[in-house]
Write an enzyme that holds these catalytic residues in place. Structure first.
Site, PDB file in Angstrom:
ATOM      1  N   ASP A 196     -89.979 104.073  21.787  1.00 27.24           N
ATOM      2  CA  ASP A 196     -90.492 105.164  21.336  1.00 27.24           C
ATOM      3  C   ASP A 196     -91.123 105.126  19.975  1.00 27.24           C
ATOM      4  O   ASP A 196     -92.342 105.747  19.756  1.00 27.24           O
ATOM      5  CB  ASP A 196     -89.256 106.262  21.025  1.00 27.24           C
ATOM      6  CG  ASP A 196     -88.625 106.900  22.347  1.00 27.24           C
ATOM      7  OD1 ASP A 196     -89.358 106.599  23.562  1.00 27.24           O
ATOM      8  OD2 ASP A 196     -87.703 107.556  22.374  1.00 27.24           O
ATOM      9  N   GLY A 198     -84.474 108.920  31.230  1.00 24.59           N
ATOM     10  CA  GLY A 198     -83.246 109.642  30.882  1.00 24.59           C
ATOM     11  C   GLY A 198     -82.655 110.205  31.994  1.00 24.59           C
ATOM     12  O   GLY A 198     -81.400 110.092  31.932  1.00 24.59           O
ATOM     13  N   ARG A 211     -79.101 108.804  34.202  1.00 26.47           N
ATOM     14  CA  ARG A 211     -77.768 109.768  34.345  1.00 26.47           C
ATOM     15  C   ARG A 211     -77.478 110.064  35.794  1.00 26.47           C
ATOM     16  O   ARG A 211     -76.382 110.751  36.071  1.00 26.47           O
ATOM     17  CB  ARG A 211     -78.135 111.042  33.588  1.00 26.47           C
ATOM     18  CG  ARG A 211     -78.050 110.885  32.094  1.00 26.47           C
ATOM     19  CD  ARG A 211     -78.065 112.162  31.324  1.00 26.47           C
ATOM     20  NE  ARG A 211     -79.340 113.046  31.537  1.00 26.47           N
ATOM     21  CZ  ARG A 211     -80.383 113.015  30.980  1.00 26.47           C
ATOM     22  NH1 ARG A 211     -80.541 112.231  30.021  1.00 26.47           N
ATOM     23  NH2 ARG A 211     -81.392 113.643  31.269  1.00 26.47           N
ATOM     24  N   ASP A 240     -85.064 102.322  24.878  1.00 27.03           N
ATOM     25  CA  ASP A 240     -85.997 103.580  24.696  1.00 27.03           C
ATOM     26  C   ASP A 240     -86.165 104.087  23.246  1.00 27.03           C
ATOM     27  O   ASP A 240     -87.279 104.428  23.062  1.00 27.03           O
ATOM     28  CB  ASP A 240     -84.952 104.612  25.312  1.00 27.03           C
ATOM     29  CG  ASP A 240     -85.692 105.722  25.492  1.00 27.03           C
ATOM     30  OD1 ASP A 240     -86.576 105.722  26.152  1.00 27.03           O
ATOM     31  OD2 ASP A 240     -85.215 106.979  25.248  1.00 27.03           O
ATOM     32  N   VAL A 251     -89.441 102.111  33.833  1.00 25.07           N
ATOM     33  CA  VAL A 251     -89.923 103.449  33.461  1.00 25.07           C
ATOM     34  C   VAL A 251     -90.325 103.624  32.132  1.00 25.07           C
ATOM     35  O   VAL A 251     -91.457 103.901  31.506  1.00 25.07           O
ATOM     36  CB  VAL A 251     -89.249 104.598  34.224  1.00 25.07           C
ATOM     37  CG1 VAL A 251     -89.826 106.014  33.356  1.00 25.07           C
ATOM     38  CG2 VAL A 251     -89.203 104.660  35.668  1.00 25.07           C
ATOM     39  N   ASP A 295     -85.216 101.143  33.045  1.00 25.75           N
ATOM     40  CA  ASP A 295     -85.801 100.304  31.947  1.00 25.75           C
ATOM     41  C   ASP A 295     -87.281 100.187  32.280  1.00 25.75           C
ATOM     42  O   ASP A 295     -88.216 100.076  31.446  1.00 25.75           O
ATOM     43  CB  ASP A 295     -85.171  98.839  31.879  1.00 25.75           C
ATOM     44  CG  ASP A 295     -83.987  99.089  31.459  1.00 25.75           C
ATOM     45  OD1 ASP A 295     -83.456 100.083  30.755  1.00 25.75           O
ATOM     46  OD2 ASP A 295     -82.951  98.341  31.470  1.00 25.75           O
TER      47      ASP A 295
END
Length: 204
Positions: A95, A70, A74, A91, A31, A29
């Site tokens: 964006d 992302g 993961r 995100d 980042v 979050d």
């Protein structure tokens, strides 16, 4: 198209950085937020001042955060983000802010110091139609449909707009940028129609 063919390459490229950030306690979050703030700053400060090349380089450095966060989310060793929906929501929402800032910055410059209203109008159309592309998919998915299709998704819009804006800052004829933005606007309009038709087919 770029999402399908370039994401694997950039995932391999940025995975070491993502692992390093996770090891040092940085959250995905964080980042996401820093990347968005950097991109918005670059677009709304450099572009309106006519610094098209430096603005593009600055924005590009922060845009890659969209790949890094992302990958971080993961990684098995990453701190959990609930069930993943919160991170996805944050995100996607940020964006839209970054995308809008890029076209708004181009628009401001060419309506003012750049003195080329045609490019300003084309950038405005890209901003409007790009938001419709995103909204069509989000609304479709909220209703249980699938609308991940189209010839002008986010990656294409960003790559072409940033590349040719930066080249314009290097001396490329600005009418080339106008042509690129006009084509992006047309492609975005076509993508909106494609998504509407896809949802309509599913609804039937």
């Amino acid at each position: 198209m770029l999402n399908r063919y370039a994401r694997g390459f950039f995932t391999r490229l940025f995975t070491p950085l993502a692992r390093w950030l996770v090891r040092h306690g940085v959250s995905p979050d964080a980042v996401t937020i820093v990347g968005t703030l950097g991109a918005v700053f670059g677009a709304l400060v450099f572009y309106p001042l006519g610094e098209l090349l430096w603005g593009t380089l600055f924005i590009t450095a922060f845009i890659f955060s969209d790949v890094v966060d992302g990958i971080m989310a993961r990684l098995p060793e990453s701190a959990r983000r609930g069930d993943g929906r919160w991170g996805n929501f944050l995100d996607s929402t940020l964006d839209r802010a970054a995308d809008g800032a890029v076209f708004a910055g181009i628009m401001v410059w060419f309506f003012t110091g750049g003195q080329n209203p045609a490019i300003g109008i084309a950038a405005g159309l890209c901003l409007l139609l790009g938001s419709l592309v995103s909204y069509a998919r989000a609304k479709a998915e909220s209703l249980g449909f699938e609308a991940n299709t189209g010839i002008a998704e986010r990656a294409e819009r960003l790559v072409f707009s940033l590349t040719f804006t930066g080249l314009t800052g290097l001396g490329l004829n600005e009418w080339v940028l106008f042509a690129v933005l006009a084509l992006l606007a047309l492609a975005s309009a076509a993508t909106v129609v494609q998504r509407i038709l896809r949802v309509r087919a599913q609804a039937l």
